[in-house]
Design an enzyme around this catalytic site. Structure first.
Site, PDB file in Angstrom:
ATOM      1  N   GLU A 300      34.035  42.573  25.472  1.00 42.41           N
ATOM      2  CA  GLU A 300      33.767  42.003  26.789  1.00 42.41           C
ATOM      3  C   GLU A 300      34.428  42.839  27.881  1.00 42.41           C
ATOM      4  OE1 GLU A 300      33.548  37.818  24.433  1.00 42.41           O
ATOM      5  OE2 GLU A 300      35.371  38.347  25.534  1.00 42.41           O
ATOM      6  N   GLY A 302      34.852  44.793  31.471  1.00 46.73           N
ATOM      7  CA  GLY A 302      34.418  44.621  32.854  1.00 46.73           C
ATOM      8  C   GLY A 302      34.810  45.813  33.692  1.00 46.73           C
ATOM      9  N   ARG A 339      43.226  44.256  45.956  1.00 46.74           N
ATOM     10  CA  ARG A 339      44.062  44.783  44.880  1.00 46.74           C
ATOM     11  C   ARG A 339      45.350  45.471  45.362  1.00 46.74           C
ATOM     12  NH1 ARG A 339      43.038  48.299  41.724  1.00 46.74           N
ATOM     13  NH2 ARG A 339      43.944  47.363  39.859  1.00 46.74           N
ATOM     14  N   TYR A 343      48.374  43.563  43.785  1.00 49.88           N
ATOM     15  CA  TYR A 343      48.905  44.207  42.586  1.00 49.88           C
ATOM     16  C   TYR A 343      49.664  45.503  42.864  1.00 49.88           C
ATOM     17  CZ  TYR A 343      45.272  41.301  40.359  1.00 49.88           C
ATOM     18  OH  TYR A 343      44.473  40.267  39.949  1.00 49.88           O
ATOM     19  N   CYS A 371      46.249  40.471  60.190  1.00 48.02           N
ATOM     20  CA  CYS A 371      47.602  40.215  60.698  1.00 48.02           C
ATOM     21  C   CYS A 371      48.569  39.907  59.563  1.00 48.02           C
ATOM     22  CB  CYS A 371      47.572  39.082  61.712  1.00 48.02           C
ATOM     23  SG  CYS A 371      46.676  39.507  63.210  1.00 48.02           S
ATOM     24  N   TYR A 400      36.641  44.044  40.621  1.00 48.50           N
ATOM     25  CA  TYR A 400      37.653  43.234  41.311  1.00 48.50           C
ATOM     26  C   TYR A 400      37.805  43.676  42.761  1.00 48.50           C
ATOM     27  CZ  TYR A 400      38.364  42.050  36.488  1.00 48.50           C
ATOM     28  OH  TYR A 400      38.141  41.653  35.196  1.00 48.50           O
TER      29      TYR A 400
END
Length: 450
Positions: A300, A302, A339, A343, A371, A400
């Site tokens: 699976e 992605g 992201r 992250y 802001c 993502y």
């Protein structure tokens, strides 16, 4: 064409412009058109569609899907690939991958409906996730999907009761948590004992036996997924699949039925120039842990398929000289590409203009207009002078990216474009402000308020 390697903030020099382009076969740069996706200059897309805009390469999607399939076939595995829709759920992306023979891995009603709308048959859809609602399970049963991955004893009971009440049979795999540290970002690890996903592997034999005895359920196998963006080799995959293999043998010894093994996803990509395992290495890890079981396997993926296939095309609003830093402010922001803020993720940033690609560079912080101080894409990145209206591309934004976008600061969602050879088309319209406000209502008692 190369950016100076000295103008970086990190201990290791960032890859220069030429290296970033060379590592991505769907990108090219030349003296006439500047940065190009397949055969379409990004400047042409910006002129036609505006910015910010997500741009996806159909050729890159196909190439990566075929590379993964070739790796699995080369390892002698009977394998099916179910693309993780959560990485990028655009219907055009799903249609390209469905045409390559990929199924879908979904985690919501919306993703299931998107997969079906894109032409993925129910017989190729897997439904994962820890919190499936009764409505979602009803839809999964109505679509007669390939597999439901159950993640708790409570979910097994709920699926059984619902399927039996509807006179249907649900094909169910039990997702186990092997307590393996994938050495990825803490927010995207899923295979450790403290994570919310799956059932403890020690509890799996008893739960699987219970599942096999429940009405309305056809037990089809076991599943595992240990995290996303795994780049530290394949040792974590090998450990997880070894434990999964041991579990399969234990279940077989108990006389329990198994039809397949779900290996999940998680194979990472090099956003910068970090080493990342190849699909051949993943296929080898699967074969090492599960190859002697005689069972078909499922994957699976992605990010590995969609991530490199997309860029976020943005325009410079202003170049601002601060007291100690140069800021390049884009019309894209953290509400578009989350992201970096969420992250601390690194994305390559390339100027689009052919002149800018060869111009002298100096350090700049690349930021958005939201802001929030966290609305920062890069710090100390080597870039040329960029006037208002100059175009830049944020690389490896195909996974993502758009799916995690929001309308924070009341910013409409960006457009999405698919490039296929010399053709391109808008595959999601840019949201306008009227659409942004359309679902809002003022209660009647406030209508006449000052």
């Amino acid at each position: 064409m190369a950016a100076p390697l000295s103008a970086t903030a990190g201990p290791e020099p960032d890859p220069d412009f030429a290296e970033l382009v060379a590592a991505r076969p769907h990108l090219s740069a030349n003296a006439f058109d500047g940065l190009t996706v397949e055969e379409v200059p990004l400047a042409r897309i910006a002129e036609a569609v505006g910015t910010p805009t997500w741009v996806y390469s159909a050729g890159a999607l196909r190439r990566r899907a075929r590379a993964l399939r070739a790796a699995l076939d080369g390892a002698g595995l009977r394998a099916s690939i179910h693309y993780a829709v959560k990485a990028n759920g655009n219907l055009a992306v799903l249609r390209v991958l469905a045409a390559e023979g990929l199924g879908a891995d979904v985690v919501s009603e919306g993703e299931l409906r998107a997969a079906r709308a894109a032409g993925v048959p129910g017989s190729a859809i897997v439904f994962s996730g820890v919190g499936k609602t009764e409505r979602e399970l009803r839809l999964a049963l109505a679509e007669d999907i390939f597999q439901i991955n159950a993640e708790s004893a409570e979910e097994l009971e709920a699926v059984s009761a619902l399927a039996a009440s509807l006179g249907r049979t649900a094909r169910v795999a039990l997702r186990v948590n092997p307590d393996v540290d994938a050495r990825t970002h803490a927010k995207i690890t899923t295979g450790r004992s403290e994570n919310k996903f799956g059932v403890p592997i020690a509890d799996a034999p008893a739960l699987y036996a219970r599942m096999a005895a429940l009405p309305g359920i056809e037990p089809v196998g076991v599943a595992v997924h240990i995290g996303s963006q795994i780049t530290a080799g394949v040792s974590a995959f090998r450990a997880a699949y070894a434990r999964l293999g041991e579990l399969v043998r234990e279940l077989r010894a108990a006389g329990l039925p198994l039809q397949r093994v779900d290996c999940g996803g998680g194979l990472g990509i090099p956003y910068r120039d970090e080493p990342a395992p190849l699909p051949e290495a993943l296929a080898g890890a699967i074969r090492h842990g599960l190859g002697d079981l005689g069972l078909p396997v499922m994957l699976e993926p992605g990010r590995w398929i969609a991530g490199p296939a997309g860029v976020l095309l943005a325009s410079v609003v202003v170049q601002k000289q601060g007291a100690a830093r140069r800021f390049v402010v884009l019309d894209a922001a953290m509400n578009d590409l989350l992201r970096p803020a969420m992250y601390e993720a690194w994305h390559g940033i390339l100027p689009v203009s052919p002149r800018a690609l060869v111009a002298p560079c100096s350090p700049a912080d690349v930021v958005g207009p939201v802001c929030e101080t966290g609305d920062t894409f890069a710090r100390g990145r080597a870039l040329p002078a960029l006037d208002p209206g100059a175009l830049v591309a944020l690389l490896d934004a195909g996974a993502y990216g758009a799916v995690m976008s929001s309308t924070y600061n009341m910013r409409p969602l960006a457009a999405e474009v698919l490039v296929d050879g010399a053709r391109f088309a808008v595959v999601r319209d840019r949201q306008d402000h009227a659409a942004l406000l359309a679902g809002m209502r003022v209660p009647h008692w406030l209508e006449d308020a000052p």
